[in-house]
Design a protein around this motif. Sequence first.
Motif, PDB file in Angstrom:
ATOM      1  N   UNK A 105      37.400  24.091  29.821  1.00  0.00           N
ATOM      2  CA  UNK A 105      36.764  22.908  29.614  1.00  0.00           C
ATOM      3  C   UNK A 105      36.290  21.806  30.223  1.00  0.00           C
ATOM      4  N   UNK A 106      37.824  21.669  30.475  1.00  0.00           N
ATOM      5  CA  UNK A 106      38.455  20.317  31.262  1.00  0.00           C
ATOM      6  C   UNK A 106      38.300  20.352  32.589  1.00  0.00           C
ATOM      7  N   UNK A 107      37.475  21.728  33.310  1.00  0.00           N
ATOM      8  CA  UNK A 107      37.978  21.824  34.742  1.00  0.00           C
ATOM      9  C   UNK A 107      36.457  21.082  34.994  1.00  0.00           C
ATOM     10  N   UNK A 108      35.684  21.081  34.203  1.00  0.00           N
ATOM     11  CA  UNK A 108      34.098  20.430  33.850  1.00  0.00           C
ATOM     12  C   UNK A 108      33.352  21.511  35.100  1.00  0.00           C
ATOM     13  N   UNK A 109      34.056  23.055  35.360  1.00  0.00           N
ATOM     14  CA  UNK A 109      33.206  23.876  35.518  1.00  0.00           C
ATOM     15  C   UNK A 109      33.771  25.654  34.885  1.00  0.00           C
TER      16      UNK A 109
ATOM     17  N   UNK B 203      40.259  24.772  26.534  1.00  0.00           N
ATOM     18  CA  UNK B 203      40.309  23.570  26.598  1.00  0.00           C
ATOM     19  C   UNK B 203      40.661  23.212  28.202  1.00  0.00           C
TER      20      UNK B 203
ATOM     21  N   UNK C 272      45.511  45.397  42.647  1.00  0.00           N
ATOM     22  CA  UNK C 272      45.672  44.846  44.299  1.00  0.00           C
ATOM     23  C   UNK C 272      47.286  46.237  44.918  1.00  0.00           C
ATOM     24  N   UNK C 273      47.060  45.924  46.500  1.00  0.00           N
ATOM     25  CA  UNK C 273      47.508  46.650  46.211  1.00  0.00           C
ATOM     26  C   UNK C 273      48.700  45.952  47.431  1.00  0.00           C
ATOM     27  N   UNK C 274      49.025  44.722  46.574  1.00  0.00           N
ATOM     28  CA  UNK C 274      50.253  44.342  46.554  1.00  0.00           C
ATOM     29  C   UNK C 274      50.796  43.813  45.288  1.00  0.00           C
TER      30      UNK C 274
ATOM     31  N   UNK D 164      30.009  28.455  25.721  1.00  0.00           N
ATOM     32  CA  UNK D 164      30.729  27.657  23.972  1.00  0.00           C
ATOM     33  C   UNK D 164      30.261  25.851  23.246  1.00  0.00           C
TER      34      UNK D 164
ATOM     35  N   UNK E 164      40.956  47.702  44.259  1.00  0.00           N
ATOM     36  CA  UNK E 164      40.635  47.875  43.837  1.00  0.00           C
ATOM     37  C   UNK E 164      39.672  48.907  44.602  1.00  0.00           C
TER      38      UNK E 164
ATOM     39  N   UNK F 202      25.457  28.647  40.415  1.00  0.00           N
ATOM     40  CA  UNK F 202      26.697  28.533  40.589  1.00  0.00           C
ATOM     41  C   UNK F 202      27.303  29.214  39.688  1.00  0.00           C
TER      42      UNK F 202
END
Lengths: 147, 418
Positions: free
Chosen positions: B160-164, B157, B279-281, B172, B293, B45
């Motif tokens: 971690x809260x994003x769950x992913x 925080x 990045x070019x932009x 951690x 890159x 994942x």
Amino acid sequence: MTTDRICAFYSSGPHYVRMLRCLRENCPDATLVAAIPASFPFDAIDDLVDETVRLPDRKASRDLRGGYFALRSIRQAQCTQIVVMFDSPRLNLLSALSGTRDRHCFTVDGRFYRLNKKTAVLVASTTLRRLRGQWNFLCAWWGTRKS
Amino acid sequence: MRISLVDLLFSWPPNGGADVDLYNVATGLTQAGHDVQVVVVNDPESWERGAIHNSQFSFSLLGISGLGRDFHRKRLPRRIREAVDMWHPDVVFLGDGFLMKPYVGLALADYPLVVRYYAYEMACLRDAFHHKDGATCPNHYLKTPGVCRACALEHLGPDIKSGRPHAWAQEYLAAHAYAPGYRQIVEDYLARVSSAVVYNTTMKEHLAHHCREVHVVPGGVDSQHFTFEAPLQKAPKDTKRILMTGRASDPMKGLDVLLEAGERLYQQRRDFKIHVTVPEETALPHFALAVGWKSHKALVDYYRQADVCVVPSRWEEPFGLVALEAMATGRPVCASRVGGLQDIVLHQETGFLFDSGDSAELAKQLDVLLDNPNLRQRMGIAAHQRVYAEYRWPHIVERHYLPILESAIATHGGVHTP
């Protein structure tokens, strides 16, 4: 990929211009719609895209209100396809709710592939993941408070 | 020797300098005639951990997969230990990893154990940079654990809260690094390792009071890929190219310093263009160009087309591989006087050093180099010679790693018998 109205959704990453070039090359007749933050320097992509959708800046677009605004803007553009830069749960969900017929991801190493998870599955897994995240944060918060 | 290299983050193609470093150490030890096994942790994942695609290695590679709930402070070390035991190594080398590293180290501590630190993860709970609010963080986890625990929670925080969570926050949580007891785990682990290997003297100071032995060992460069090429002869009015490579979008890398210096320089002269791998932009001033890159393969040509390379890092860069790559191709380097960069670049011999953030000094140095093609050439040749003499991988392995591994076995009382 068929040629029609393609929304190229910007995320912070090294390959946005490369993605636009690749889309332009593969779908020369398509209308390319760049969904970019308000502060994005349009000059860099002027000759590659046909239309732009201005989105809230990155920080603002991460909260619920900003996300809603971004989604509404994309849906109003009435694209038939959307291409995102990462296969993340957030972008999967956004693309699923974008009202487009087809969803694709363009990877850093220059590959296109179709995103095909069902919206209901995406909503359920995102909700569960968020709940797990909140629980983990609560455990860490409690652990940090202990002396 | 039979050597087990354990790495919690190794991916190939590489995600960063630590992957390249471990790959070259493993390859170098294999080429020196040793039996090498690399044990890595696969997480399907995550792109950050154990993503290995279409690769063939000269060493044996074992991926520990199907972790799921086994990514845990007790179960993961146990599985790694089982994999290492099956190989019967004489010595174990613990490579990259974040906050789970102490648990894995303790599980392997009855082997002669050498650990590598690639950044400042020993000093900080929130990331490996030990850099906060634009400067080196004044705190140190082993000295101010309470402050660091609060800082880490605040910083991590949202992730971690994003769950992913990303790899750091994942470790951690798995390591319970937020708990008060974690500090003692780190102390116990550091006390039990045979030796620690770091990139620079600042990192050595961080560990000096906690480990028995700390060695400063530089990274190396692929000298067959980054080969010398004499710079193009340019007339005084021709446009000279100043190059900044690496993750230049990262504010810690100091692109703002280079652009400030460019602004000063542009008031005096117009015969230069700054090329930056962003990045070019990216919006840059008219005297600078975002080149996007570049792949490892394409990068060597960029170095060869450059006249001067700049590494203006604002943080205590642990090593500074980009400076070494530029030097290998025979280009003079202007670099900040920080971390490992000050060991790599010899001031006024292979380039110039300037105080971190001092754009005026950098502008002066660039002015001198742009004016003087002979100086550029002389410094470029000296830079290449330095890399060839000191920083080729076979040389690094033979001169640094082998004695450290042999010494670890000797001080441990000989070869381990499981």
